[in-house]
Design an enzyme around this catalytic site. Structure first.
Site, mmCIF file in Angstrom:
data_model
loop_
_atom_site.group_PDB
_atom_site.id
_atom_site.type_symbol
_atom_site.label_atom_id
_atom_site.label_comp_id
_atom_site.label_asym_id
_atom_site.label_seq_id
_atom_site.Cartn_x
_atom_site.Cartn_y
_atom_site.Cartn_z
ATOM 1 N N GLU A 122 -14.732 56.142 80.336
ATOM 2 C CA GLU A 122 -14.228 54.391 79.791
ATOM 3 C C GLU A 122 -14.683 54.578 78.660
ATOM 4 O O GLU A 122 -16.096 54.928 78.267
ATOM 5 C CB GLU A 122 -15.219 53.593 80.847
ATOM 6 C CG GLU A 122 -14.749 52.149 80.561
ATOM 7 C CD GLU A 122 -15.432 51.205 81.396
ATOM 8 O OE1 GLU A 122 -16.134 51.519 82.333
ATOM 9 O OE2 GLU A 122 -15.186 49.909 81.083
ATOM 10 N N GLY A 254 -25.552 52.925 79.163
ATOM 11 C CA GLY A 254 -26.858 52.742 80.012
ATOM 12 C C GLY A 254 -26.078 53.706 81.241
ATOM 13 O O GLY A 254 -27.031 54.330 81.834
ATOM 14 N N ALA A 255 -25.023 53.570 81.931
ATOM 15 C CA ALA A 255 -24.468 54.166 82.977
ATOM 16 C C ALA A 255 -22.978 53.873 83.361
ATOM 17 O O ALA A 255 -22.454 52.908 82.324
ATOM 18 C CB ALA A 255 -25.523 53.417 84.312
ATOM 19 N N MET A 256 -22.592 54.542 84.101
ATOM 20 C CA MET A 256 -21.015 54.394 84.280
ATOM 21 C C MET A 256 -20.716 54.608 85.791
ATOM 22 O O MET A 256 -21.166 55.434 86.430
ATOM 23 C CB MET A 256 -20.470 55.679 83.467
ATOM 24 C CG MET A 256 -18.879 55.631 83.623
ATOM 25 S SD MET A 256 -18.316 54.056 82.864
ATOM 26 C CE MET A 256 -16.698 53.914 83.763
ATOM 27 N N GLU A 257 -19.816 53.668 86.062
ATOM 28 C CA GLU A 257 -19.482 53.331 87.502
ATOM 29 C C GLU A 257 -18.232 54.166 88.173
ATOM 30 O O GLU A 257 -17.651 53.862 89.438
ATOM 31 C CB GLU A 257 -19.179 51.953 87.661
ATOM 32 C CG GLU A 257 -17.630 51.614 87.049
ATOM 33 C CD GLU A 257 -17.727 51.010 85.701
ATOM 34 O OE1 GLU A 257 -18.794 51.146 85.090
ATOM 35 O OE2 GLU A 257 -16.934 50.268 85.491
ATOM 36 N N ASN A 258 -18.016 55.514 87.572
ATOM 37 C CA ASN A 258 -17.063 56.333 88.034
ATOM 38 C C ASN A 258 -17.048 56.191 89.640
ATOM 39 O O ASN A 258 -18.000 56.213 90.235
ATOM 40 C CB ASN A 258 -17.267 57.662 87.574
ATOM 41 C CG ASN A 258 -17.521 57.764 86.235
ATOM 42 O OD1 ASN A 258 -16.988 57.355 85.347
ATOM 43 N ND2 ASN A 258 -18.962 58.371 85.990
ATOM 44 N N GLU A 291 -23.982 49.188 88.869
ATOM 45 C CA GLU A 291 -22.838 50.095 88.840
ATOM 46 C C GLU A 291 -22.392 50.246 90.224
ATOM 47 O O GLU A 291 -21.028 50.540 90.500
ATOM 48 C CB GLU A 291 -23.406 51.569 88.448
ATOM 49 C CG GLU A 291 -24.015 51.713 86.978
ATOM 50 C CD GLU A 291 -23.216 50.956 85.761
ATOM 51 O OE1 GLU A 291 -21.856 51.135 85.933
ATOM 52 O OE2 GLU A 291 -23.772 50.679 84.889
HETATM 53 N N1 B3K Z 1 -18.461 50.433 82.439
HETATM 54 C C1 B3K Z 1 -19.511 51.020 81.609
HETATM 55 C C2 B3K Z 1 -19.383 50.834 80.379
HETATM 56 C C3 B3K Z 1 -18.806 51.950 79.557
HETATM 57 C C4 B3K Z 1 -18.779 51.883 78.093
HETATM 58 C C5 B3K Z 1 -17.723 52.400 77.303
HETATM 59 N N2 B3K Z 1 -17.951 52.275 76.038
HETATM 60 C C6 B3K Z 1 -20.909 50.658 82.285
HETATM 61 C C7 B3K Z 1 -20.870 49.283 82.868
HETATM 62 O O1 B3K Z 1 -20.837 48.435 82.283
HETATM 63 O O2 B3K Z 1 -21.375 49.444 83.898
HETATM 64 ZN ZN ZN Z 2 -20.627 47.163 84.122
#
Ligand code: B3K
Ligand code: ZN
Length: 851
Positions: A122, A254-258, A291
């Site tokens: 993302e 901070g983190a990523m919700e894959n 997340e």
């Molecule tokens: N969706 C991600 C953020 C990604 C940042 C991209 N530059 C984390 C979050 O909001 O949960």
């Molecule tokens: Zn988010």
């Protein structure tokens, strides 16, 4: 390959993709500098789009071969992707590309962090992995085969097969490419299980490097509480057999919700009492929840395009705020959230980077993961809930999940479910999504013959590209108190829709004291002429905890403004009121800690600026000190008693809200006491500390009074080599060093052999630490500006995303005096003129300069 030419993307340009994707198969042959990615994608024409050639995004890829239905093709390749003529019907695209994760320092796409492969896609990182329609409205089921000689090979979905040196994962849920993830490394799992309410057994794993497995229990517990909460409150269950979380040392966000494979900055997973503070624990809990909640608000229902980012982020922040409130205290959580909103979002909304919650154009989408999209976005959800009521909100959310599950939705879709579920017309409310700037609401009141009238006026200042504003629908929660402190009118929500509007309350025996904007019911700046006595009254009697705190905060601001502008002494009435409140044992200690803490220096700078005074960072710093000493002097006995009484000898550390609240109040007391006891208590606490909250708390106080040298040396000796703890050592010094030495201290930190500047956490700790040290950063010589700029210029080619984000250090420059503005202007021009500057940083600096 050279940088793609900067191009502005507009919301109004949205067109559906020419094709739909039926399935995606990816094979990764991992090698640090030569990973091969083989893709097999089945495309079919999109009935909702104009037919056309196939365009696939792709950046920094070496194409080895491409075929369509087995026949080789030679697509036309540019810096941003490829175009290929394709058959009219359904066809299979196959491609093999080579990429180099080991040299990917931007931490976007597939990269390496301490020997481990991981991804961040993302918003637009997947195009650095293979050629693909890298846009969120193209959703597909993915099967992924990973080949590599590392013991743990992870991707999205469920594990479907594995053998020696390979693993296969299948994600049955259609998803956009930004939710793709791959992790490969020598990792160990902290394992647990969860049974969903319909009986699905889910294996939970938190994957970390060996040695960190004892720091996962809290995150795991937070995950299970989040899963239960989303079932109970939103009726949303988890939908795969496994849920994996991986902790990574080098991470931009901070983190990523894959889907099924959340990747986390290690700082937001790992915690033990010895290494993490109460604040770290609280943040871990909320980000784990955030997340996890994205699985429904973001993943099952995603965004049509990146302009709709607040659709998933605002809603998911709102949900994590509700969760934290339920886990801890709603009153304290609301105050904390408003503090953060004012510190980051109001700051943004009042400067050159102001943009709507749903922006209308961008050059680099990563520059729009902002406080406005996230935090003001969450405020809009809160206002909607206030307007339609809890029941209306629940009905609307049920309809949202029912109607849009599996789709890529828009803000229009979101508002329509509220309209359909509740029958309300939300056309005026919708302006909140398109109009930038923090609305100013001013109030006057009058009383005659038992009728009390509140007259509100609203206006929103001009922001870049939006000179004229329309009136918004602003929900204003109001309650009235009688002069003896009883609530005569309980909270009622007034709906302000016009530039100027009056509301009456009848049948009152005496002129009431109003409590306006209870629970901060709208993200506005409220202006009301009111006496200090009236605010002191609210500080004591208001039944709304937010407004009670707000009354105290506003008194503190007045005192600070007077100290800065008139060098007056702090009003004794203010100090007396504070003393009474702090001694009130019936109040939550966490609330008392908040009531006792002073507005930050940046907040004061904006407050002075709004009142027509050019803020002087040194004077603000000096005023804060003076008020701190006055509070310590007047409340000394109270604070010393509290400091002693709140200590529970031999207590086993627990991160729960109650214990953390007690520690917060004790720490606030220590911070004042250190100003008058020469750091005696702080030194003692530092010596005896058996948890990081106490240790960092003591160090903070010693840095405040510039007596931290010995403690800093001990701290380093104790924690040398522990990355996350050493980030605190770096960050605290840059952030809290005395204004006249902050730049020198920070410069020395950047020369430290442990200043691993390519690690975003370390870079943010040091350079971000100085940027947030208001008086230090704004040193009149300009040395703070120069140091920050030098490092941003150095970081930019290595990691443009993080460099660009940190240019926000300069976003408030127009508040300051002509000399400082000139210095910052030159600094920004110097950054802008750097050859080869990334489009990320170029866009940010250009906007800050007002271009
Ligand atoms: N969706 C991600 C953020 C990604 C940042 C991209 N530059 C984390 C979050 O909001 O949960
Ligand atoms: Zn988010």
């Amino acid at each position: 390959m050279k940088q793609p030419a900067p191009q502005t993307i507009h919301l109004s340009d949205y067109r559906p993709f020419t094709h739909v994707i039926e399935s995606v198969h990816l094979t990764f042959r991992l090698a640090p500098k030569a990973t091969r990615v083989l893709s097999r994608i089945v495309f079919a024409p999109n009935p909702a789009a104009e037919p056309g050639a196939l365009f696939l995004h792709g950046e920094d890829l070496t194409l080895i071969r491409a075929t369509i239905d087995g026949a080789e093709v030679t697509p036309e390749i540019t810096d941003t992707g490829l175009t290929c003529a394709v058959p009219e019907g359904r066809f299979t695209w196959e491609a093999e590309v080579e990429i180099s994760p080991a040299t990917n320092t931007a931490l976007e796409g597939l990269y390496m962090s301490n020997g481990m492969y991981c991804t961040q896609c993302e918003a637009e990182g997947f195009r650095k992995i293979t050629y693909y329609p890298d846009r969120p409205d193209v959703m597909a089921p993915f099967t992924v085969r990973i080949e590599g000689d590392l013991p743990v090979l992870l991707s999205n979905g469920n594990p479907t097969d594995h053998g020696a040196g390979w693993a296969e994962w299948t994600d049955p849920w259609r998803k956009p490419s930004y939710l793709f993830a791959l992790v490969a490394g020598d990792l160990v799992a902290h394992q647990d299980r969860f049974t969903t309410r319909s009986g699905r057994e889910v294996a939970l794993n938190i994957w970390v490097r060996s040695g960190d497995e004892d720091k996962c229990a809290f995150a795991m517990d937070a995950l299970k509480r989040s899963m239960t909460w989303d079932e109970d409150v939103y009726g949303r269950e988890y939908d795969l057999d496994v849920f994996n979380i991986v902790a990574v040392d080098d991470f931009n966000a901070g983190a990523m919700e894959n889907k099924g494979l959340n990747v986390f900055n290690a700082a937001l997973v790992l915690a033990s009492p010895e290494t993490a503070t109460d604040a770290n624990y609280e943040r871990i809990e909320s980000v784990i929840a955030h997340e996890y909640f994205h699985n429904w608000t973001g993943n099952r229902i995603t965004c049509r395009d990146w302009f709709q980012l607040c659709l998933k982020e605002g809603l998911t922040v709102f949900r994590d705020q509700q969760f934290s409130g339920d886990m801890r205290s709603h009153a304290v959580k609301r105050i904390d959230d408003v503090l953060a909103l004012r510190a980051r979002q109001f700051r943004e909304d009042n400067g050159p980077l102001a943009h709507p919650v749903r922006p209308e154009s961008f050059v680099e989408v990563n520059n729009f993961y902002t406080a406005t999209v996230y935090d003001k976005g969450a405020e809009l959800i809160g206002m909607l809930k206030t307007l339609v009521g809890d029941e209306g909100y629940a009905k609307a959310l049920d309809l949202y999940f029912e109607r849009h599950d599996g789709h890529a939705a828009t803000i229009e879709d979101w508002l329509k479910v509220f309209e359909d579920a509740t029958g309300r017309d939300l056309s005026q409310f919708k302006l909140w999504y398109s109009q930038a700037g923090t609305p100013r609401v001013s109030v006057e009141d009058s009383f005659a013959d038992g009728t009390y009238t509140l007259t509100f006026s609203q206006s929103t200042p001009p922001t870049p590209g939006q000179p004229d504003k329309r009136p918004l629908l602003i929900p204003i929660a109001v309650g009235l108190l009688s002069p003896n402190g009883e609530e005569v009118v309980p909270t009622r929500v007034l709906e302000l829709t016009k530039p100027r509007q009056s509301f009456t309350f009848e049948g009152l025996g005496a002129r009431p004291v109003p409590s306006i904007l209870r629970n901060f019911s709208a993200p506005v700046t409220l202006r009301r002429e009111s006496s200090a006595d009236e605010r002191a009254f609210l500080l004591t009697h208001d039944t709304d905890p937010f407004n009670r705190w707000e009354a105290g905060r506003s008194l503190a601001k007045d005192v600070l403004v007077a100290l800065v502008t008139e060098a007056a002494d702090p009003a004794p009435a203010f100090l007396d009121g504070l003393d009474t409140l702090v001694r009130d044992d019936s109040l939550d200690p966490a609330f008392r800690a908040l009531a006792l803490s002073l507005p930050g220096q940046d907040d004061m700078a904006q407050t002075l600026f709004d009142a027509g005074t050019t803020p002087d960072p040194d004077r603000i710093h000096a005023a804060e000190r003076q008020l701190g000493r006055a509070i310590a002097g007047r409340l000394g006995t109270t604070l010393a008693d509290l400091y002693d009484a709140l200590h529970v000898p031999d207590e086993r550390y627990s991160p729960d809200a109650e214990a953390a609240g007690r520690r917060a109040l004790r720490q606030t007391a220590l911070r004042y006491l250190s100003l008058i006891d020469d750091g005696a208590r702080a030194k003692g606490q530092f010596e005896e500390a058996d948890n990081m909250t106490a240790q960092v708390g003591a160090l903070t106080c010693l840095l405040d009074i510039d007596q931290a040298d010995a403690a800093l040396a001990d701290f380093r000796h104790q924690w040398h080599g522990k990355r996350l703890v050493m980030d605190k050592w770096f960050g605290l010094q840059a952030n809290l060093s005395r204004p006249d030495k902050a730049v020198a201290v920070t410069r020395a930190l950047t020369n430290d052999p442990d200043f691993d500047w390519k690690n975003p956490n370390r870079f943010r700790a040091v350079i971000g630490g100085l940027s947030a040290n208001a008086a230090g950063f704004h040193d009149p010589s300009g040395a703070g500006y120069a140091l920050v700029a030098d490092w941003l210029i150095r970081l930019d080619p290595v990691n443009p995303q993080t460099a660009a984000r940190m240019t926000t250090a300069f976003e408030t420059w127009r508040r300051y005096d002509a000399d400082r503005q000139a210095l910052i202007g030159e600094t920004l021009e110097r950054i802008a003129a750097t050859p080869g500057l990334s489009r990320d940083t170029a866009e940010m600096v250009g906007r800050i300069l007002g271009r």
